[in-house]
Design a protein around this motif. Structure first.
Motif, short mmCIF file in Angstrom:
data_model
loop_
_atom_site.label_atom_id
_atom_site.label_comp_id
_atom_site.label_asym_id
_atom_site.label_seq_id
_atom_site.Cartn_x
_atom_site.Cartn_y
_atom_site.Cartn_z
N ASN A 43 39.35 34.89 45.18
CA ASN A 43 37.97 34.38 45.11
C ASN A 43 37.00 35.34 44.44
O ASN A 43 35.78 35.23 44.64
CB ASN A 43 37.45 34.01 46.51
N ARG A 44 37.52 36.29 43.66
CA ARG A 44 36.65 37.19 42.90
C ARG A 44 37.10 37.15 41.45
O ARG A 44 38.26 37.39 41.15
CB ARG A 44 36.73 38.62 43.41
N ALA A 45 36.16 36.86 40.55
CA ALA A 45 36.50 36.76 39.14
C ALA A 45 36.68 38.14 38.50
O ALA A 45 37.57 38.34 37.68
CB ALA A 45 35.43 35.98 38.39
N ALA A 46 35.84 39.09 38.88
CA ALA A 46 35.90 40.43 38.29
C ALA A 46 36.90 41.28 39.06
O ALA A 46 37.11 41.09 40.26
CB ALA A 46 34.52 41.07 38.33
N PRO A 47 37.52 42.24 38.39
CA PRO A 47 38.47 43.12 39.09
C PRO A 47 37.78 44.02 40.09
O PRO A 47 36.64 44.44 39.89
CB PRO A 47 39.11 43.93 37.95
N LEU A 48 38.49 44.35 41.18
CA LEU A 48 37.97 45.31 42.14
C LEU A 48 37.97 46.72 41.54
O LEU A 48 37.08 47.52 41.80
CB LEU A 48 38.83 45.32 43.41
N ALA A 49 39.00 47.01 40.76
CA ALA A 49 39.12 48.31 40.10
C ALA A 49 40.01 48.12 38.88
O ALA A 49 40.84 47.21 38.84
CB ALA A 49 39.72 49.35 41.04
N ALA A 108 45.51 61.54 28.98
CA ALA A 108 44.59 61.24 30.08
C ALA A 108 44.80 59.83 30.58
O ALA A 108 45.12 58.91 29.81
CB ALA A 108 43.14 61.42 29.62
N THR A 109 44.62 59.66 31.88
CA THR A 109 44.70 58.34 32.49
C THR A 109 43.77 58.32 33.69
O THR A 109 43.48 59.37 34.28
CB THR A 109 46.14 57.99 32.92
N GLY A 110 43.26 57.16 34.04
CA GLY A 110 42.33 57.10 35.16
C GLY A 110 41.90 55.69 35.48
O GLY A 110 42.25 54.74 34.77
N PHE A 111 41.13 55.55 36.54
CA PHE A 111 40.60 54.24 36.93
C PHE A 111 39.19 54.41 37.47
O PHE A 111 38.75 55.51 37.82
CB PHE A 111 41.49 53.58 37.99
N SER A 112 38.48 53.32 37.56
CA SER A 112 37.14 53.33 38.14
C SER A 112 36.85 52.00 38.81
O SER A 112 37.55 51.01 38.59
CB SER A 112 36.08 53.62 37.07
N CYS A 113 35.82 51.99 39.64
CA CYS A 113 35.38 50.77 40.31
C CYS A 113 33.89 50.88 40.59
O CYS A 113 33.30 51.96 40.50
CB CYS A 113 36.16 50.55 41.62
N ALA A 120 30.16 46.39 43.96
CA ALA A 120 31.03 45.21 43.94
C ALA A 120 32.02 45.25 45.10
O ALA A 120 32.31 44.21 45.72
CB ALA A 120 31.78 45.14 42.62
N LEU A 121 32.54 46.43 45.43
CA LEU A 121 33.49 46.54 46.53
C LEU A 121 32.84 46.16 47.86
O LEU A 121 33.49 45.61 48.74
CB LEU A 121 34.04 47.96 46.64
N SER A 122 31.56 46.47 47.98
CA SER A 122 30.87 46.22 49.26
C SER A 122 30.21 44.86 49.32
O SER A 122 29.54 44.56 50.32
CB SER A 122 29.81 47.31 49.49
N ALA A 123 30.35 44.06 48.28
CA ALA A 123 29.65 42.77 48.22
C ALA A 123 29.94 41.93 49.46
O ALA A 123 31.09 41.73 49.84
CB ALA A 123 30.07 42.01 46.97
N GLY A 124 28.89 41.46 50.09
CA GLY A 124 29.04 40.58 51.25
C GLY A 124 29.27 41.31 52.56
O GLY A 124 29.37 40.68 53.62
N GLN A 125 29.40 42.66 52.50
CA GLN A 125 29.63 43.42 53.73
C GLN A 125 28.31 43.99 54.25
O GLN A 125 27.50 44.49 53.48
CB GLN A 125 30.60 44.57 53.47
#
Length: 388
Positions: free
Chosen positions: A288-294, A312-317, A321-326
């Protein structure tokens, strides 16, 4: 401007009120503590830099360049950029500020600013949290970052029902090189893949060298076994293609072994930020989320702009967005005014127990603290916290 409009904010930015701010701050602290436990060192980077420093990604990622606010420095007269991504700043640190030998691991959390929202119903000022690993071109490094990313989401209580998408720009890139396609044709093909436009792709590839294989790449983008069956032997004879294909399968297997219940999907024509990424790409989605969490991937050579090209390699978020609705329930205890030793000790004890305690001031009363949930009362000579 009328006073009635002075409190309005620009489109795409918003205040964060206490109930959600507490959730976001807890997420940030827990995430950074977790990353520290995995050996990722925290760095803080400036909100604004000379545009030349921020252009290490902008040169290869036009979307990032368009997302960057640019202003004139009133001191030097030079062009400044407000960071739209923290990754190029970490690359600068790895290249010049802290040029360690071997593998370097960094993490960060900070606000970035975008000229326009980067997706539907998204903020222009995300609170970006991420991790970067420099100095290793092995599959193990990519697997580590994916594992860290999933663990972080699990710790945040967001791992239930998630879906991991894996891709690799090397398959498409090696085919383009083998076919000798122009940049224009390459761009048109990339657009067709992104739009999943198979009928258009079938027509467009008819006149291309290895046209059937380019169509097959899109047709079987989510099934590596079917892709291997339907691609021509000539494509698989290409060393670069073969190595990339094997690396993608190995990564999928290693992640599945670590997370046997995780649903993993493959999309070899997911070419977002195609000119920026150089290898594996990954993103985690929730129901139920269109955008990625990370999301993240490999971007070897990012430090070349600063004179030190490294794998180099890495990720971000985005923590917003992670806290949406909390939201969190705030327990606020109101204590009466006074300097009695027993009262002050009771206030200290309540704070030790995790309560937020507000002591009344002057002529204040309980009604002056509308968000209070408890009060500190004296019952038979003993101070107690009671719910209002």
């Amino acid at each position: 401007m009328p006073i009635s409009e002075t409190w309005l904010l620009p489109d795409g930015v918003a205040d964060v009120l206490p109930e959600q701010a507490q959730v976001i701050e807890t997420l940030r602290r827990d995430a950074l503590d977790f990353l520290a436990s995995r050996g990722y060192q925290l760095v803080y980077t400036p909100f604004i830099e000379y545009i030349e420093s921020l252009s290490s990604l902008s040169e290869s990622n036009q979307d990032l360049d368009l997302a960057t606010f640019k202003v004139i420095d009133q001191i030097s007269g030079r062009l400044l950029g407000v960071r739209a991504d923290i990754t190029p700043q970490v690359a600068r640190i790895d290249a010049h500020v802290n040029p360690v030998e071997g593998v370097a691991r960094y993490c960060y959390a900070g606000t970035v600013l975008h000229t326009k929202p980067q997706g539907f119903n998204t903020t222009r000022a995300p609170l970006q949290l991420g991790a970067e690993l420099f100095g290793s071109d092995s599959i193990d490094a990519d697997v580590e970052l994916i594992d860290v990313m999933i663990n972080l989401l699990e710790q945040a209580g967001l791992a239930e029902g998630i879906h991991l998408d894996l891709g690799h720009v090397g398959l498409f890139r090696s085919m383009v090189k083998q076919a000798g396609l122009s940049k224009e044709i390459e761009g048109l093909l990339s657009d067709l893949y992104q739009r999943k436009a198979l009928p258009e792709l079938a027509e467009f590839t008819q006149s291309l060298k290895f046209g059937a294989d380019f169509y097959t790449l899109g047709r079987y983008a989510s099934d590596l076994d079917a892709l291997q069956t339907h691609l021509s032997a000539e494509i698989f004879a290409n060393v670069a293609f073969k190595q990339t294909f094997a690396a993608l399968k190995t990564t999928q297997n290693q992640i599945q072994n670590r997370w046997p219940n995780l649903h993993i999907g493959i999309d070899v024509v997911e070419l977002r930020s195609y000119h920026y990424h150089t290898g594996l790409m990954y993103a985690v989605y929730a129901p139920n989320r269109a955008a990625p969490l990370a999301q993240g991937g490999r971007y070897d050579g990012i430090g070349q702009h600063f004179g030190r090209a490294r794998p180099a390699t890495g990720f971000s978020c985005d923590l917003y967005a992670l806290s949406a609705g909390q939201f969190t329930d705030l327990n606020v205890v109101v204590a009466p005014k006074g300097v009695d030793t027993d009262l002050l000790k009771a206030i200290s004890n309540a704070r030790t127990q995790g309560f937020s305690v507000i002591q009344l001031l002057g002529n204040d009363s309980l009604s002056s603290i509308p968000h209070a949930t408890h009060e500190l009362v004296n019952v038979a000579g003993e101070w107690k916290v009671e719910k209002i």
